[in-house]
Design an enzyme around this catalytic site. Structure first.
Site, mmCIF file in Angstrom:
data_model
loop_
_atom_site.group_PDB
_atom_site.id
_atom_site.type_symbol
_atom_site.label_atom_id
_atom_site.label_comp_id
_atom_site.label_asym_id
_atom_site.label_seq_id
_atom_site.Cartn_x
_atom_site.Cartn_y
_atom_site.Cartn_z
ATOM 1 C CE LYS A 200 -1.761 2.841 2.138
ATOM 2 N NZ LYS A 200 -1.794 4.289 1.827
ATOM 3 C CB CYS A 309 12.822 8.517 8.945
ATOM 4 S SG CYS A 309 13.762 7.487 7.711
ATOM 5 C CD GLU A 406 9.720 12.584 11.778
ATOM 6 O OE1 GLU A 406 8.426 12.099 11.763
ATOM 7 O OE2 GLU A 406 10.581 11.971 11.379
HETATM 8 P P1 NAI Z 1 1.635 8.655 7.606
HETATM 9 O O1 NAI Z 1 2.320 8.079 8.888
HETATM 10 O O2 NAI Z 1 0.231 8.863 7.903
HETATM 11 O O3 NAI Z 1 1.657 7.844 6.367
HETATM 12 C C1 NAI Z 1 2.628 6.991 5.951
HETATM 13 C C2 NAI Z 1 1.892 5.749 5.501
HETATM 14 O O4 NAI Z 1 1.043 5.285 6.377
HETATM 15 C C3 NAI Z 1 1.001 6.063 4.253
HETATM 16 O O5 NAI Z 1 0.878 5.206 3.402
HETATM 17 C C4 NAI Z 1 -0.413 6.374 4.842
HETATM 18 O O6 NAI Z 1 -1.198 5.980 3.779
HETATM 19 C C5 NAI Z 1 -0.262 5.070 5.793
HETATM 20 N N1 NAI Z 1 -1.480 5.292 7.018
HETATM 21 C C6 NAI Z 1 -2.021 6.522 7.358
HETATM 22 N N2 NAI Z 1 -2.775 6.245 8.246
HETATM 23 C C7 NAI Z 1 -2.792 4.864 8.508
HETATM 24 C C8 NAI Z 1 -3.653 4.060 9.187
HETATM 25 N N3 NAI Z 1 -4.535 4.429 10.126
HETATM 26 N N4 NAI Z 1 -3.481 2.575 9.236
HETATM 27 C C9 NAI Z 1 -2.771 2.327 8.147
HETATM 28 N N5 NAI Z 1 -1.996 2.937 7.332
HETATM 29 C C10 NAI Z 1 -1.933 4.291 7.365
HETATM 30 O O7 NAI Z 1 2.380 10.123 7.486
HETATM 31 P P2 NAI Z 1 1.762 11.370 6.775
HETATM 32 O O8 NAI Z 1 0.496 11.662 7.458
HETATM 33 O O9 NAI Z 1 2.045 11.383 5.297
HETATM 34 O O10 NAI Z 1 2.799 12.580 7.444
HETATM 35 C C11 NAI Z 1 2.684 13.087 8.813
HETATM 36 C C12 NAI Z 1 4.213 13.005 9.617
HETATM 37 O O11 NAI Z 1 4.679 11.783 9.615
HETATM 38 C C13 NAI Z 1 5.213 13.825 8.579
HETATM 39 O O12 NAI Z 1 5.211 15.295 9.059
HETATM 40 C C14 NAI Z 1 6.460 13.091 9.329
HETATM 41 O O13 NAI Z 1 6.743 13.759 10.585
HETATM 42 C C15 NAI Z 1 5.883 11.711 9.769
HETATM 43 N N6 NAI Z 1 6.587 10.958 8.595
HETATM 44 C C16 NAI Z 1 7.469 10.247 8.808
HETATM 45 C C17 NAI Z 1 8.003 9.482 7.867
HETATM 46 C C18 NAI Z 1 9.259 8.633 8.203
HETATM 47 O O14 NAI Z 1 9.932 7.997 7.301
HETATM 48 N N7 NAI Z 1 9.701 8.387 9.198
HETATM 49 C C19 NAI Z 1 7.359 9.226 6.578
HETATM 50 C C20 NAI Z 1 6.413 10.004 6.395
HETATM 51 C C21 NAI Z 1 5.823 10.611 7.559
#
Ligand code: NAI
Ligand code: MG
Length: 504
Positions: A200, A309, A406
């Protein structure tokens, strides 16, 4: 100090004909070796963050599509030709996928650049190149996954041994910051280990995963081994994490959603691996080679617009070299050409979305409200797309949200330290709920190793910040995650150990 950001292009070159054709195509889900529309028929707009324009539409997969994809993956795992293939046959398919990806490297670089905003130069040199390398590295493990013979402590005679078997059907949920590469980080070891996959991708950047599925089909993987369901996190992602017939879920993204994944996995106690957020410290000691330290500290926070990250977002600099390093950071921020990712000269593209621009800008404002000073940057660039100036905040203190949380943008909190007491600076660097990465700059060998041992983080760079290699375990301490990707550690994530004892 104010700097004039160099903006190179408003438009950028057109993508290649191959990329344009892919963008314009009718995008579907890849389930059981077939290209299908979402069960509920919904679609998601895919936006180019450099312009805000819609460049494609993809299916909005929901729980029904996840059910279908999991059923296809289950069928392929339990009954398909995949499970009867030899490790060598499996490894050759993974290697073939790497070859195909390399053949289409420029196209993938363009797709991720348009979808995410990142410089195409970086997408080609890092995202795509690393993905090819990782597929080949993991292809090599396919034939080297084995158990051990174990000498039992029992007095009765036994022949005992272990096997490492693929964990089964795995759900993989990946973020938007390195769209292709985050997918391949999970797909490569899972395929090498013999698992079947439902992937996904992030709703912001679903395109390269769909293009990858085309290559999987072309490479000749059996139907159902690799399935892609595009869709929203709270619908498709949540359904995948909770699915009772998924044996393992692997997630990269926010720590907040990582905790939701854990909750969703409870029902069938599926295995869970998590790569989550970070607030990684960069420590510059007074004896450091300052050119090296500056290059490291700048790329730590400005690379990929800070959407890493492992971003080095807390910069601790010894007072003796603080002013020089700050001047260098400001100059570097001003020097990096900002523009549309497709322009090969661009070093800084837009943030991924309007939402991310708002979130990062909100942190900059909060930091100022709490007493921080903007040394350089801080403002949106232009009114088209989601560009933000590389930003250095000073006067930040440990309690501020910009120091604790973050930000996931090109915003670093710079903090001088005075004393040469290693305990104090290590304690400060470790005072975070996160523990993904850290880097330190010094010429003193003893100090380098001493501090590296005491930092609580999964990856420590000495005189370098972003350290990622296909062979080097990567993952987080504390709330930065569970498990290690890369290296043989990744194979362990996708296999179960079985113990067999034969009474002789
Ligand atoms: P997110 O954690 O919501 O998204 C990452 C993935 O999780 C996407 O594929 C999304 O569709 C999926 N996802 C979201 N909610 C979910 C749920 N309830 N159940 C299963 N899958 C789910 O991150 P988002 O909202 O895009 O970004 C928000 C913050 O998250 C960013 O500002 C950053 O701080 C952090 N982030 C950190 C990352 C890393 O690599 N450590 C990568 C992306 C975001
Ligand atoms: Mg989210």
């Amino acid at each position: 100090m104010t700097v004039q950001q160099k903006i190179i292009v408003a438009e950028g070159p057109a993508p290649s004909a191959a990329t344009a054709a892919f963008l314009a195509a009718d995008h579907r889900l890849f389930i059981g070796g077939r290209w299908v529309e979402a069960a509920e028929g919904g679609q998601l707009d895919v936006e180019n963050p450099a312009t805000g324009e819609i460049v494609a539409r993809v299916p909005a997969g929901t729980a029904a599509d996840i059910d279908a994809a999991v059923a296809a993956a289950r069928q392929a795992f339990d009954h398909g030709p995949w499970s009867r293939m030899t490790p060598s046959e499996r490894g050759r398919l993974v290697w073939k996928l790497a070859d195909l990806l390399e053949t289409h490297a420029d196209e993938f670089a363009e797709i991720d650049s348009i979808d995410n905003g990142k410089p195409v130069t970086d997408a080609r040199a890092v995202d795509v190149a690393f993905s090819c390398e990782l597929l080949r590295y993991m292809a090599g493990w396919s034939t080297k996954i084995h158990g051990q013979t174990i000498a039992l402590s029992s007095s009765a005679p036994f022949h005992a041994y272990t096997l490492r078997e693929p964990v089964g059907v795995v759900g993989q949920i990946v973020p938007w910051n390195f769209p292709l590469m985050m997918a391949v980080w999970k797909v490569a070891p899972a395929l090498a280990a013999g698992c079947t996959i439902v992937l996904k991708p992030a709703e912001q950047t679903p395109l390269s995963a769909l293009r990858l599925a085309q290559l999987v089909e072309e490479a000749g993987f059996p139907a159902g081994v690799f399935n892609v369901v595009t869709g929203l996190g709270e619908t498709a992602g949540a359904a995948l994490a909770a699915h009772p017939d998924v044996d393992k879920v692997a997630f990269t993204g926010s720590t907040e959603v990582g905790k939701l994944i854990l909750g969703a996995a409870r029902g069938n106690l599926k295995k869970v691996s998590l790569e989550l957020g970070g607030k990684s410290p960069v420590i510059v000691f007074p004896d450091a080679d300052l050119d090296v330290a500056l290059a490291g500290a700048a790329s730590a926070i400005f690379y990929n617009m800070g959407q890493c990250c492992t971003a080095g977002s807390r910069l601790y600099v010894h007072r003796k070299v603080y002013d020089r390093l700050m001047a260098g950071m400001a100059a570097e921020a001003a020097r990096l050409p900002v523009g549309v990712g497709l322009d090969p000269a661009t070093r800084i593209g837009p943030l991924v979305s309007a939402e991310q621009l708002a979130r990062v800008s909100g942190y900059i404002e909060a930091g100022q409200r709490e007493g921080a000073t903007v040394l350089t940057g801080g403002r949106r660039i232009g009114d088209r797309g989601f560009f933000l100036e590389p930003t250095v905040l000073t006067g930040t203190t440990p309690g501020m949200s910009v120091v604790r949380e973050e930000i996931f943008g090109p915003v670093v909190c710079a903090m001088p330290f005075d004393d040469d007491d290693i305990d104090a600076i290590v304690a400060e660097a470790n005072s975070s709920i996160y523990g993904l990465a850290a880097s330190l700059y010094t010429r003193d060998l003893s100090k380098a190793h001493t501090v590296a041992r005491r930092l609580k983080a999964g990856t420590i760079g000495v005189n370098v910040h972003h350290v990622v290699d296909v062979a080097l375990p990567f993952g987080g301490f504390k709330q930065s995650g569970w498990g290690r990707e890369m290296g043989y550690a990744a194979i362990e994530l996708y296999t179960e150990t079985k113990s067999i004892a034969v009474a002789l």
